[in-house]
Design a protein around this motif. Structure first.
Motif, PDB file in Angstrom:
ATOM      1  N   ARG A  54       0.825  -1.195   0.000  1.00  0.00           N
ATOM      2  CA  ARG A  54       0.000   0.000   0.000  1.00  0.00           C
ATOM      3  C   ARG A  54       0.866   1.254   0.000  1.00  0.00           C
ATOM      4  NH1 ARG A  54      -3.565   0.264   5.201  1.00  0.00           N
ATOM      5  NH2 ARG A  54      -3.791  -1.966   4.843  1.00  0.00           N
ATOM      6  N   ILE A  55       0.253   2.362  -0.371  1.00  0.00           N
ATOM      7  CA  ILE A  55       0.889   3.667  -0.195  1.00  0.00           C
ATOM      8  C   ILE A  55      -0.095   4.532   0.584  1.00  0.00           C
ATOM      9  CG2 ILE A  55       2.435   3.575  -2.182  1.00  0.00           C
ATOM     10  CD1 ILE A  55       0.461   5.061  -3.842  1.00  0.00           C
ATOM     11  N   ASP A  56       0.433   5.534   1.266  1.00  0.00           N
ATOM     12  CA  ASP A  56      -0.390   6.351   2.151  1.00  0.00           C
ATOM     13  C   ASP A  56      -1.485   7.092   1.394  1.00  0.00           C
ATOM     14  OD1 ASP A  56       1.294   5.585   4.223  1.00  0.00           O
ATOM     15  OD2 ASP A  56       2.597   7.330   3.967  1.00  0.00           O
ATOM     16  N   LYS A  57      -2.498   7.487   2.141  1.00  0.00           N
ATOM     17  CA  LYS A  57      -3.654   8.182   1.567  1.00  0.00           C
ATOM     18  C   LYS A  57      -3.234   9.360   0.697  1.00  0.00           C
ATOM     19  CE  LYS A  57      -7.786  10.809   2.941  1.00  0.00           C
ATOM     20  NZ  LYS A  57      -8.614  11.282   4.073  1.00  0.00           N
ATOM     21  N   GLN A  58      -2.304  10.191   1.175  1.00  0.00           N
ATOM     22  CA  GLN A  58      -1.943  11.404   0.446  1.00  0.00           C
ATOM     23  C   GLN A  58      -0.727  11.226  -0.467  1.00  0.00           C
ATOM     24  OE1 GLN A  58      -3.904  13.731   0.206  1.00  0.00           O
ATOM     25  NE2 GLN A  58      -5.249  13.538   1.984  1.00  0.00           N
ATOM     26  N   THR A  59      -0.236   9.997  -0.590  1.00  0.00           N
ATOM     27  CA  THR A  59       0.850   9.705  -1.533  1.00  0.00           C
ATOM     28  C   THR A  59       0.236   9.236  -2.848  1.00  0.00           C
ATOM     29  OG1 THR A  59       2.374   9.100   0.235  1.00  0.00           O
ATOM     30  CG2 THR A  59       2.893   8.278  -1.962  1.00  0.00           C
ATOM     31  N   THR A  60       0.807   9.674  -3.950  1.00  0.00           N
ATOM     32  CA  THR A  60       0.314   9.275  -5.266  1.00  0.00           C
ATOM     33  C   THR A  60       1.217   8.203  -5.866  1.00  0.00           C
ATOM     34  OG1 THR A  60       1.630  11.014  -6.333  1.00  0.00           O
ATOM     35  CG2 THR A  60      -0.632  11.577  -5.700  1.00  0.00           C
ATOM     36  N   GLY A  61       0.686   7.532  -6.908  1.00  0.00           N
ATOM     37  CA  GLY A  61       1.551   6.662  -7.691  1.00  0.00           C
ATOM     38  C   GLY A  61       1.115   5.225  -7.832  1.00  0.00           C
ATOM     39  N   LEU A  62       2.073   4.396  -8.224  1.00  0.00           N
ATOM     40  CA  LEU A  62       1.815   3.045  -8.693  1.00  0.00           C
ATOM     41  C   LEU A  62       1.591   2.032  -7.581  1.00  0.00           C
ATOM     42  CD1 LEU A  62       4.492   2.999 -11.528  1.00  0.00           C
ATOM     43  CD2 LEU A  62       2.010   2.968 -11.859  1.00  0.00           C
ATOM     44  N   LEU A  63       0.564   1.222  -7.781  1.00  0.00           N
ATOM     45  CA  LEU A  63       0.246   0.104  -6.902  1.00  0.00           C
ATOM     46  C   LEU A  63       0.001  -1.119  -7.761  1.00  0.00           C
ATOM     47  CD1 LEU A  63      -2.252   1.428  -4.204  1.00  0.00           C
ATOM     48  CD2 LEU A  63      -0.099   0.286  -3.758  1.00  0.00           C
ATOM     49  N   MET A  64       0.428  -2.295  -7.286  1.00  0.00           N
ATOM     50  CA  MET A  64       0.161  -3.538  -8.002  1.00  0.00           C
ATOM     51  C   MET A  64      -0.931  -4.313  -7.271  1.00  0.00           C
ATOM     52  SD  MET A  64       3.704  -5.559  -7.167  1.00  0.00           S
ATOM     53  CE  MET A  64       4.365  -5.674  -5.507  1.00  0.00           C
ATOM     54  N   VAL A  65      -1.806  -4.922  -8.052  1.00  0.00           N
ATOM     55  CA  VAL A  65      -2.915  -5.707  -7.513  1.00  0.00           C
ATOM     56  C   VAL A  65      -2.869  -7.097  -8.134  1.00  0.00           C
ATOM     57  CG1 VAL A  65      -5.426  -5.870  -7.293  1.00  0.00           C
ATOM     58  CG2 VAL A  65      -4.313  -3.621  -7.259  1.00  0.00           C
ATOM     59  N   ALA A  66      -2.941  -8.120  -7.305  1.00  0.00           N
ATOM     60  CA  ALA A  66      -2.952  -9.504  -7.789  1.00  0.00           C
ATOM     61  C   ALA A  66      -4.390  -9.923  -8.071  1.00  0.00           C
ATOM     62  CB  ALA A  66      -2.331 -10.431  -6.745  1.00  0.00           C
TER      63      ALA A  66
END
Length: 321
Positions: free
Chosen positions: A137-149
């Motif tokens: 995960r990345i924080d609520k106010q952080t933007t950018g890439l997330l991977m989902v399986a």
């Protein structure tokens, strides 16, 4: 919420003499070894109609029967038709660019409007994947890439790669103070001893390593790139504050604003930046199906671009005066 899993197979010759839990991990790669071990200990795995221990050896021709209960997502998690900025998607994985302000998982005070709610609307089958397929995960106010399986196989693969520290994760950030060179922060992180909602560098914490390098220096700030070896909560935010270069706009770890002598316009841009200036710009891993190394990159969002432009403009004013 749960469902019943029924599996059957025969032990092949090449697995003779292997531990039961290890053999099952090879025979049923869609499930983690930890999950299979739990089923063995719960008596939900039968070998030739008898219960065995995880460490017991298996032999060629033995019949494996699994009838187990698989816990799936909280049935209070509801699908919502929310916009997703999808960068890439196939049958195994989904890569998205998360905006600032979006919470990843539902929780106290955030039962709706989260990334999980949006994902369950986009791909309802994610209800059967742990944590709706989100492996980091990345924080609520952080933007950018997330991977989902999107499958159990992909989930196990990506979790394993994270544990082995082979996932490429690079961030861009704007920090207070002028860094003369890049470096590494190797400092363990754990819960703050007083404020349990905060993280802190502590001897009793888990290992955490952040590498950083300078992209551009300004009069009182630095634009940097950070590469994570580990993925602890708030890692970059805490590590940069620890070396006295906190992220611009960080409401928790930011401290006093750097910026003595800034132009009025630049000072307003810095003080008006109301979230941590952090963006997960690069993500890469070994694809769970093909085994190929894959990666993606997305540019920093508009608000960070405007912040950097203000700092660049301030430098130009200083140099020309």
């Amino acid at each position: 919420m749960s469902e019943t899993i029924k599996l059957h197979c025969e032990i092949p010759d090449e697995l003779t003499g292997m531990r039961l839990d290890q053999a099952l991990a090879q025979l049923f790669p869609d499930y983690s070894r930890g999950q299979l071990t739990k089923w063995i200990k719960a008596g939900e795995v039968m070998v030739d109609n008898t219960q065995r221990r995880p460490r017991d050896k298996v032999h060629s021709g033995e019949q494996i029967q699994i009838r187990a209960t698989l816990q799936v997502q909280d049935d209070h998690w509801q699908a919502e038709a929310l916009h997703l900025d999808i960068v890439y998607e196939d049958e195994e994985v989904l890569i998205l660019n998360k905006p600032a302000g979006m919470v990843v998982h539902p929780g106290a005070g955030n039962h709706q409007g989260t990334l999980v709610n949006a994902l369950l609307n986009h791909a309802p089958s994610l209800i059967h994947i742990p944590r709706a397929g989100i492996v980091h995960r990345i924080d609520k106010q952080t933007t950018g890439l997330l991977m989902v399986a999107k499958t159990l196989r992909a989930h196990n693969s990506l979790i394993g790669q994270l544990q082995e520290r082979t996932v490429l994760r690079e961030y861009q950030a704007v920090v207070g103070g002028v860094l003369t060179a890049g470096g590494t922060v190797d400092a363990p992180l754990g819960r703050h001893h007083i404020d349990r909602k905060r993280m802190a560098v502590t001897d009793s914490g888990k290992p955490a390593v952040t590498h950083y390098r300078v992209i551009e220096r300004f009069r009182a700030h630095t634009h940097i790139r950070c590469k994570l070896e580990t993925g602890r909560t708030h890692q970059i935010r805490v590590h940069m504050a620890y070396i006295r270069h906190p992220l611009v706009g960080d409401p928790v770890y930011g401290g006093r604003m750097h910026g003595k002598g800034l132009s009025e316009a630049c000072r307003e841009a810095v003080t008006g930046f109301r979230r941590q200036a952090l963006h997960a710009g690069v993500l890469g891993f070994e694809h769970p199906a093909s085994g190929e190394l894959v990666s993606w990159e997305v540019p920093i969002p508009d608000d960070m671009q405007q912040l950097i432009h203000a700092l660049q403009t301030d430098m130009t004013i200083t140099e020309s005066s």
